[in-house]
Enzyme design. Structure first.
Site, short mmCIF file in Angstrom:
data_model
loop_
_atom_site.label_atom_id
_atom_site.label_comp_id
_atom_site.label_asym_id
_atom_site.label_seq_id
_atom_site.Cartn_x
_atom_site.Cartn_y
_atom_site.Cartn_z
N ASP A 1 0.82 -1.23 -0.02
CA ASP A 1 0.06 0.00 0.01
C ASP A 1 0.93 1.24 -0.09
O ASP A 1 1.27 1.56 0.94
CB ASP A 1 -0.72 -0.11 1.29
CG ASP A 1 -1.92 1.24 1.21
OD1 ASP A 1 -1.58 1.86 0.39
OD2 ASP A 1 -3.08 1.07 1.84
N HIS B 1 0.41 8.07 4.18
CA HIS B 1 1.04 7.14 5.32
C HIS B 1 2.54 7.27 5.49
O HIS B 1 3.22 6.68 6.36
CB HIS B 1 0.49 5.77 5.21
CG HIS B 1 -0.77 5.37 5.09
ND1 HIS B 1 -1.65 5.47 5.88
CD2 HIS B 1 -1.28 4.71 4.02
CE1 HIS B 1 -2.67 5.16 5.44
NE2 HIS B 1 -2.59 4.61 4.24
N ILE C 1 -0.53 9.04 8.72
CA ILE C 1 -1.37 7.93 9.61
C ILE C 1 -1.08 6.54 9.37
O ILE C 1 -0.51 6.16 8.34
CB ILE C 1 -2.95 8.15 9.53
CG1 ILE C 1 -3.46 7.95 8.06
CG2 ILE C 1 -3.30 9.61 10.23
CD1 ILE C 1 -4.84 8.18 8.02
N GLY D 1 -5.04 1.34 7.98
CA GLY D 1 -6.04 0.84 8.75
C GLY D 1 -5.87 -0.78 8.99
O GLY D 1 -5.98 -1.51 9.92
#
Length: 474
Positions: free
Chosen positions: A248, A253, A268, A271
């Site tokens: 990803d 991120h 961040i 998830g």
């Protein structure tokens, strides 16, 4: 029913947005996303925006997307990808029980079950959604709402799986649209795992579609009592940087400037990284890291996590279902809610473990070696003078133990552990044992690649090679 997630990611593309308009689109969407998150409730969303109700053409377009299949794709991986993923979700040499997930030389090396989401997500990252008729998608406004993963057997330690993705359903939540994507992964014709991605498209709702679906794997509320177990993990400041290596590449991120434009103080955590941390803790706490007991996991994503924060996984055991929720310890915020892991009963997994010698190709070889030693045993004992204990594995479990005693008398072979101390203990899968016997796998190469493990006087194992070559034509 679907709670949108903080993972603000252009799921249809692995490329970073580069133009100012794309970045502005993400920035603009952030405010509306936060507003949507504050309004969506457990009943499945906010009321429809009647001023933006789509035409009947759009309604039929969304409905027409249901059942549409994305182009099939293949995902090939080795132990390297499995280890990288395990490190990305917190597996560590600090815990000796984690070694099976991060060292390919472990006798029971295994993929973490949630590595299955990495296999399935390629359909989300490759742009296939944009090609589906009837779906008009602004990927800057796609949120990952919920995730379901079911395993039908443990993931191979390495392999190539063929994946097929289909739009299972499309739901109108008023404030947005939920696309339910099912991804099925096969080894040859055998189904290995099933992923269900719930994707929330902010601002696309209100077209008059249905709000619920019986195809959705439903999230379940946690029990109304204190948790049975609570485990914590302090994530590294590099956690997102490490996890993104599993595929990803969203700059949200890793890139502070991009994260700032998207409305966050700093990059961040993914998830699905938090998802992996929590699932790993459930497997550790209630299944002793036995991947064969892992059946399924369902989770709802709620709030963001920043790298460096501490994850607190709270777990409740109810039969073979382990309910859990995950909090950021520093703030008390729930970041994963209404989640559970389903485990297979211990009796089920033990029933799948072959009894000693059952259905193992190596059994025939050991029996034949025993017969031949009756004629040439004394000569071999003089050459070798050692006792070897073999642990033959099948499906990650020890299927049989054999002893080749070439130290006393005329030599003998018997099923079971050595009656005295073995000079060398060798651990090898049934399949690799046959490869060694047939001369297709060099024992030294097998040792250094982690496929063959040896304890004790390892140098003695070299003497075995000449013995096994004698039986290559069995």
């Amino acid at each position: 029913m679907i709670s949108a997630h903080y993972n603000l990611c252009p799921l249809g593309s692995s490329d970073s947005p580069t133009s100012a308009s794309q970045v502005a689109g993400i920035t603009e969407s952030t405010g509306s996303i936060i507003e949507v998150l504050s309004k969506i409730d457990s009943e499945g969303g906010v009321s429809a925006n009647h001023t933006s109700r789509a035409t009947s053409t759009a309604t039929s377009g969304f409905a027409g997307a249901i059942g549409q299949k994305l182009p099939p794709f293949s995902y090939a991986y080795t132990e390297l990808e499995a280890i990288m993923y395990a490190l990305g979700v917190g597996a560590s040499i600090k815990d000796p029980k984690d070694l099976k997930f991060i060292y390919e030389g472990s006798s029971d090396f295994s993929c973490l079950p949630t590595f299955g989401v990495i296999i399935g997500q390629k359909s989300m990252m490759g742009g296939g959604l944009a090609e589906i008729p009837g779906l008009s998608i602004n990927f800057a406004k796609v949120l990952h709402g919920e995730q379901y993963l079911e395993l039908y057997k443990p993931l191979p330690r390495a392999g190539k799986l063929k994946c097929e993705a289909v739009v299972a359903d499309v739901l109108d939540k008023g404030s947005g649209v939920v696309i339910i994507m099912d991804v099925y992964s096969y080894s040859e014709k055998e189904l290995i795992c099933h992923n269900q991605f719930s994707l929330f498209l902010v601002g696309s709702g209100g077209f008059g579609g249905k709000r619920t679906s019986d195809k959705v794997k439903v999230a379940v509320a946690i029990p109304n009592r204190p948790p049975d177990a609570v485990l914590t993990d302090t994530t590294s400041l590099n956690q997102a940087a490490l996890y993104r290596l599993s595929g990803d590449w969203n700059p949200l991120h890793i890139d502070p400037n991009f994260a700032s434009l998207a409305g966050f103080d700093k990059p961040i955590l993914h998830g699905l990284c938090t998802f992996g941390f929590s699932a790993r803790r459930v497997l550790q706490q209630f299944a002793d890291n036995d991947v064969s007991r892992f059946k399924a996991i369902k989770a709802r994503f709620a709030k963001p996590v920043y790298p460096g924060q501490t994850l607190q996984t709270e777990m409740w055991k109810e039969g073979n279902r382990i309910h859990f929720q995950t909090k950021v310890q520093e703030t008390g915020d729930i970041v994963i809610s209404n989640a559970y892991v389903d485990l297979a009963p211990t009796s089920d997994t033990s029933a799948k473990t072959p009894s000693e010698g059952e259905k193992l190709q190596s059994t025939l070889v050991f029996e034949e070696i025993g017969r031949r030693l009756k004629d040439i045993g004394p000569e071999v004992v003089k050459k070798v003078n050692a006792v070897f204990e073999w642990h033959i594995t099948k499906g990650g479990n020890i299927g049989a133990k054999w002893t080749i005693d070439l130290k006393s008398g005329s030599g003998k072979v018997y099923q079971g552990p050595a009656k005295g101390a073995a000079d060398t203990t060798i651990i090898l899968s049934d399949e690799d044992f046959m490869e060694v016997v047939l001369g297709k796998l060099d024992p030294q190469k097998a040792f250094f690649s982690g496929r063959l493990k040896a304890r004790g006087n390892i140098m003695l194992s070299q003497k075995l090679q000449m013995i096994l070559k004698d039986y290559a034509k069995l």
